[in-house]
Motif scaffolding. Structure first.
Motif, PDB file in Angstrom:
ATOM      1  N   ARG B 209       0.863  -1.179  -0.030  1.00 34.49           N
ATOM      2  CA  ARG B 209       0.070   0.018   0.101  1.00 34.49           C
ATOM      3  C   ARG B 209       0.999   1.320   0.058  1.00 34.49           C
ATOM      4  N   CYS B 210       0.342   2.083  -0.594  1.00 34.88           N
ATOM      5  CA  CYS B 210       1.093   3.257  -0.838  1.00 34.88           C
ATOM      6  C   CYS B 210       0.211   4.450   0.025  1.00 34.88           C
ATOM      7  N   ILE B 211       0.957   5.268   0.917  1.00 34.52           N
ATOM      8  CA  ILE B 211       0.291   6.702   1.276  1.00 34.52           C
ATOM      9  C   ILE B 211       0.669   7.807   0.958  1.00 34.52           C
ATOM     10  N   VAL B 212       0.263   8.603   0.188  1.00 29.96           N
ATOM     11  CA  VAL B 212       0.622  10.060  -0.012  1.00 29.96           C
ATOM     12  C   VAL B 212       0.143  10.957   0.810  1.00 29.96           C
ATOM     13  N   PHE B 213       1.329  11.626   1.228  1.00 25.71           N
ATOM     14  CA  PHE B 213       1.131  12.654   2.106  1.00 25.71           C
ATOM     15  C   PHE B 213       0.942  13.984   1.319  1.00 25.71           C
ATOM     16  N   SER B 214       0.235  15.132   1.985  1.00 25.21           N
ATOM     17  CA  SER B 214       0.017  16.234   1.470  1.00 25.21           C
ATOM     18  C   SER B 214       1.365  17.146   1.923  1.00 25.21           C
ATOM     19  N   ARG B 215       1.541  18.224   1.313  1.00 26.55           N
ATOM     20  CA  ARG B 215       2.488  19.233   1.549  1.00 26.55           C
ATOM     21  C   ARG B 215       2.055  19.836   3.217  1.00 26.55           C
ATOM     22  N   ARG B 216       3.037  20.429   3.868  1.00 25.67           N
ATOM     23  CA  ARG B 216       2.742  20.796   5.198  1.00 25.67           C
ATOM     24  C   ARG B 216       1.602  21.471   5.358  1.00 25.67           C
ATOM     25  N   PRO B 217       0.540  21.471   6.334  1.00 26.08           N
ATOM     26  CA  PRO B 217       0.752  20.342   7.334  1.00 26.08           C
ATOM     27  C   PRO B 217       0.487  18.873   6.748  1.00 26.08           C
ATOM     28  N   GLY B 218       1.300  17.950   7.029  1.00 25.68           N
ATOM     29  CA  GLY B 218       1.192  16.688   6.468  1.00 25.68           C
ATOM     30  C   GLY B 218      -0.071  15.753   6.775  1.00 25.68           C
ATOM     31  N   LYS B 219      -0.848  15.679   5.647  1.00 26.51           N
ATOM     32  CA  LYS B 219      -1.947  14.548   6.009  1.00 26.51           C
ATOM     33  C   LYS B 219      -2.217  13.719   5.002  1.00 26.51           C
ATOM     34  N   VAL B 220      -2.828  12.608   5.291  1.00 23.89           N
ATOM     35  CA  VAL B 220      -2.915  11.289   4.238  1.00 23.89           C
ATOM     36  C   VAL B 220      -3.825  12.227   3.136  1.00 23.89           C
ATOM     37  N   LYS B 221      -3.316  12.229   2.095  1.00 19.24           N
ATOM     38  CA  LYS B 221      -3.996  12.656   0.649  1.00 19.24           C
ATOM     39  C   LYS B 221      -4.741  11.619   0.083  1.00 19.24           C
ATOM     40  N   ALA B 222      -3.990  10.675  -0.045  1.00 21.59           N
ATOM     41  CA  ALA B 222      -4.636   9.383  -0.906  1.00 21.59           C
ATOM     42  C   ALA B 222      -3.744   8.132  -0.543  1.00 21.59           C
ATOM     43  N   GLU B 223      -4.554   6.831  -0.889  1.00 24.21           N
ATOM     44  CA  GLU B 223      -4.083   5.556  -0.482  1.00 24.21           C
ATOM     45  C   GLU B 223      -4.077   4.823  -1.477  1.00 24.21           C
ATOM     46  N   ILE B 224      -3.022   4.267  -2.222  1.00 25.64           N
ATOM     47  CA  ILE B 224      -3.100   3.312  -3.619  1.00 25.64           C
ATOM     48  C   ILE B 224      -2.734   1.867  -2.896  1.00 25.64           C
ATOM     49  N   LYS B 225      -3.532   1.095  -3.420  1.00 27.07           N
ATOM     50  CA  LYS B 225      -3.177  -0.482  -3.105  1.00 27.07           C
ATOM     51  C   LYS B 225      -2.441  -0.819  -4.561  1.00 27.07           C
ATOM     52  N   ILE B 226      -1.354  -1.488  -3.953  1.00 21.08           N
ATOM     53  CA  ILE B 226      -0.436  -2.101  -5.201  1.00 21.08           C
ATOM     54  C   ILE B 226      -0.576  -3.533  -5.239  1.00 21.08           C
ATOM     55  N   ASP B 227      -1.270  -4.107  -5.972  1.00 22.04           N
ATOM     56  CA  ASP B 227      -1.662  -5.732  -5.844  1.00 22.04           C
ATOM     57  C   ASP B 227      -0.702  -6.528  -6.754  1.00 22.04           C
ATOM     58  N   ILE B 228       0.517  -6.472  -6.100  1.00 25.30           N
ATOM     59  CA  ILE B 228       1.671  -6.967  -7.045  1.00 25.30           C
ATOM     60  C   ILE B 228       2.267  -8.168  -6.118  1.00 25.30           C
ATOM     61  N   PRO B 229       1.963  -9.586  -6.271  1.00 23.49           N
ATOM     62  CA  PRO B 229       2.719 -10.420  -5.301  1.00 23.49           C
ATOM     63  C   PRO B 229       4.143 -10.106  -5.358  1.00 23.49           C
ATOM     64  N   ARG B 230       4.408 -10.479  -4.192  1.00 24.54           N
ATOM     65  CA  ARG B 230       6.028  -9.991  -3.810  1.00 24.54           C
ATOM     66  C   ARG B 230       7.216 -10.919  -4.639  1.00 24.54           C
ATOM     67  N   GLU B 231       6.669 -12.020  -4.918  1.00 20.07           N
ATOM     68  CA  GLU B 231       7.588 -12.818  -5.673  1.00 20.07           C
ATOM     69  C   GLU B 231       7.699 -12.342  -7.196  1.00 20.07           C
ATOM     70  N   GLU B 232       6.655 -11.409  -7.630  1.00 23.83           N
ATOM     71  CA  GLU B 232       6.771 -10.966  -9.075  1.00 23.83           C
ATOM     72  C   GLU B 232       7.525  -9.916  -9.089  1.00 23.83           C
ATOM     73  N   ARG B 233       7.876  -9.201  -7.953  1.00 15.95           N
ATOM     74  CA  ARG B 233       8.328  -7.727  -7.797  1.00 15.95           C
ATOM     75  C   ARG B 233       9.978  -7.821  -7.869  1.00 15.95           C
ATOM     76  N   LEU B 234      10.331  -7.915  -9.201  1.00 12.44           N
ATOM     77  CA  LEU B 234      11.832  -7.714  -9.674  1.00 12.44           C
ATOM     78  C   LEU B 234      11.964  -6.624 -10.383  1.00 12.44           C
ATOM     79  N   TRP B 235      13.134  -5.947 -10.328  1.00 13.83           N
ATOM     80  CA  TRP B 235      13.165  -4.757 -11.212  1.00 13.83           C
ATOM     81  C   TRP B 235      13.150  -5.207 -12.748  1.00 13.83           C
ATOM     82  N   LYS B 236      13.771  -6.228 -13.067  1.00 11.19           N
ATOM     83  CA  LYS B 236      13.935  -6.449 -14.605  1.00 11.19           C
ATOM     84  C   LYS B 236      12.516  -6.766 -15.113  1.00 11.19           C
ATOM     85  N   ASP B 237      11.340  -7.373 -14.260  1.00 14.58           N
ATOM     86  CA  ASP B 237      10.173  -7.717 -14.964  1.00 14.58           C
ATOM     87  C   ASP B 237       9.062  -6.129 -14.663  1.00 14.58           C
TER      88      ASP B 237
END
Lengths: 271, 265
Positions: B209-237
């Motif tokens: 999950r990735c949480i995007v902070f807004s600029r100061r004062p920091g608050k949660v601006k958005a939340e993005i789910k990244i649904d990729i199995p960890r085994e598939e997470r290789l830079w070459k792919d």
């Protein structure tokens, strides 16, 4: 032909041998100084009064050795240095550490410590004489004072300069306050402990000689001073040489190994 | 299944006085988030958005007064070994060898030597530092130093590992290697991770999950789910992985919109 071919190689390896060996360099330097000394002594008038030859100086030391005074003077002086340094450093490290532990206390005491570490032992000598007279106590107090402030001041500023991130890292690993002192602040202050010890022992060494001269206590300093009154220049030079050689030995066999095993090994200073 | 989250943050806010003017600076505003077991959450935001302040509060290095923050149901009050931190750089101790840095947490807890040595060796091997056990940090490359920092944190077995831009100071090639390695380490150890970064690519590559902070004062601006199995997470792919590129572009758009609002970022 063959000599022409091998000559450069032989010359190179000889040069390399000299540049590689510190011991050989030192011997060459020493011989050079002795020759220069002997030449100057040979060409001036009345060398016994102004600059006795190396040989005369050597004979003078044999004479003093036979009388037993040289060893006893040297032992007196070294004893004062060792006791004064150990006491000064032994008290200075915990004192500096204690003040350094709290940033507010450290900031408060910093100017005071900075003040005292700059006022040399010789500068306070007269007032100590007024208090304790021309005694061994006076000499010891001056040595102790001289050794205490450089180390205490350096440990104080060393503890203050340990990067906050090391302390934070130890805290997040669960370190207690005592563990932070032991594992982070003390080793982190080691470069300053090394510099401080060097200054303390170096200054103490000067204070011993000056103190003996001024307070008239038996020792190398007094021997040098007496040499002037007795018109025995060889005795003065002998005393000077012993002072310098003692420091070189201290540096080589005590201070340098301490530094290379700690702060140099850890990459905290480059040499 | 309603398992309790490892980290729970509710209505967290933070003010601090400016070093020079003494004016109160509003650093964080009403932060709410949860991190579950074995979850990798990346926080990304423009510089000065308070993300490092947030991490320091969770680490217990910075006291907070507004809102709540709990790890394993326990309110955060000061630092503790349940929250291990990997700092940006140069936070491993120069006077300790690789082995003794990695085992420091166990040493502080007085774990017996034999047990300690076994655990240290395990993590030395995990981060690929075999053969360097007795080296001092100044003899290591920047990438190796950060491997030591990660191993040191993991070896203390925290509930959650907090990482504060851990790869920001190494060169680009090393960074890619370290990111690939971190994925492997996460798979092997199943750690719960809070990861702070200003790099959008890094956040999308590593985060579940990735949480995007807004600029100061920091608050949660958005939340993005990244649904990729960890085994598939290789830079070459990853370059050809549309789920990655889409998530990355979305995060980038959100961060850019924050930066362009304020030129000094």
């Amino acid at each position: 032909m063959t000599t022409v071919d091998t000559a450069p190689i032989r010359r190179k390896s000889f040069k390399k041998m000299i540049t590689d060996s510190r011991a050989i360099q030192l011997v060459i330097l020493l011989i050079g100084v002795l020759i220069l000394w002997a030449i100057i002594s040979a060409v001036i008038e009345r060398p016994d009064r102004y600059l006795p030859s190396p040989l005369t100086t050597l004979f003078s030391s044999v004479d003093l050795l036979q009388k037993g005074v040289l060893t006893s003077f040297y032992a007196d002086t070294l004893t004062r240095l060792v006791i004064g340094s150990i006491l000064g450093i032994g008290l200075g490290i915990p004192f500096g550490l204690l003040l350094g532990l709290n940033r507010n206390i450290a900031d408060m005491f910093y100017p005071l410590m900075n003040f005292f570490q700059s006022v040399s032992g010789i500068a306070i000598f007269p007032v100590i004489v007024i208090w304790f007279g021309n005694s061994n106590t006076t000499v010891m107090i001056v040595i102790l004072y001289t050794a205490f402030f450089p180390i205490a001041f350096n440990v104080l500023s060393g503890v203050r300069s340990v990067p906050m991130r090391y302390i934070s890292a130890a805290r997040t690993l669960g370190a207690t306050r005592f563990q932070i002192v032991k594992d982070v602040l003390l080793p982190g202050a080691m470069p300053s402990v090394a510099i401080g010890s060097r200054l303390s022992i170096g200054f103490a060494w000067r204070a011993v000689i000056a103190g003996e001269m001024l307070a008239g206590q038996a020792g190398l300093g007094n021997m040098i001073f007496a040499g002037q009154e007795l018109d025995n220049t060889a005795q003065i030079i002998l005393g000077m040489m012993l002072i310098g050689l003692t420091w070189i030995m201290l540096d080589h066999y005590l201070l340098r190994p301490l530094e290379s095993d700690t702060i140099e090994r850890w990459g905290l200073v480059q040499r | 299944m309603a398992t309790e989250a490892k980290l729970i943050v509710q209505g967290l806010a933070h003010h601090y006085p400016d070093e020079y003017t003494g004016e109160s600076v509003h650093a964080l505003q009403d932060i709410n988030l949860q991190i579950h077991e074995n979850e990798f959450v990346a926080i990304v935001g423009p510089s000065g958005c308070g993300k490092t302040t947030f991490l320091n509060i969770i680490a217990g290095l910075l006291p907070y007064r507004e809102g709540r923050a709990m790890v394993d149901g326990v309110e955060i009050r000061g630092p503790g070994p349940d929250r291990g931190v990997v700092f940006q750089e140069h936070a491993i101790l120069p006077w300790r060898t690789v082995n003794r840095n990695i085992g420091h947490g166990l040493e502080l807890r007085r774990v017996p030597k034999q047990e300690r040595e076994r655990r240290v060796q395990e993590y030395v091997d995990l981060v690929g530092l075999s053969g360097f056990e007795d080296r001092y940090p100044h003899e290591l490359s920047g990438g190796m130093k950060q491997r030591v920092a990660v191993a040191r944190t993991l070896c203390a077995d925290p509930v959650i590992m907090l990482m504060d831009e851990p790869f920001a100071a190494v060169d680009a090639q090393t960074r890619i290697t370290l990111q690939d390695e971190l994925n492997r380490v996460v798979m092997a150890t199943k750690k719960t991770i809070l990861f702070i970064t200003h790099s959008v690519e890094e956040a999308a590559f590593l985060g579940d999950r990735c949480i995007v902070f807004s600029r100061r004062p920091g608050k949660v601006k958005a939340e993005i789910k990244i649904d990729i199995p960890r085994e598939e997470r290789l830079w070459k792919d990853m370059v050809n992985n549309t789920r990655f590129t889409e998530a990355r572009d979305e995060i980038l758009r959100l961060v850019r919109s924050e930066v362009t609002n304020d030129d000094d970022g």
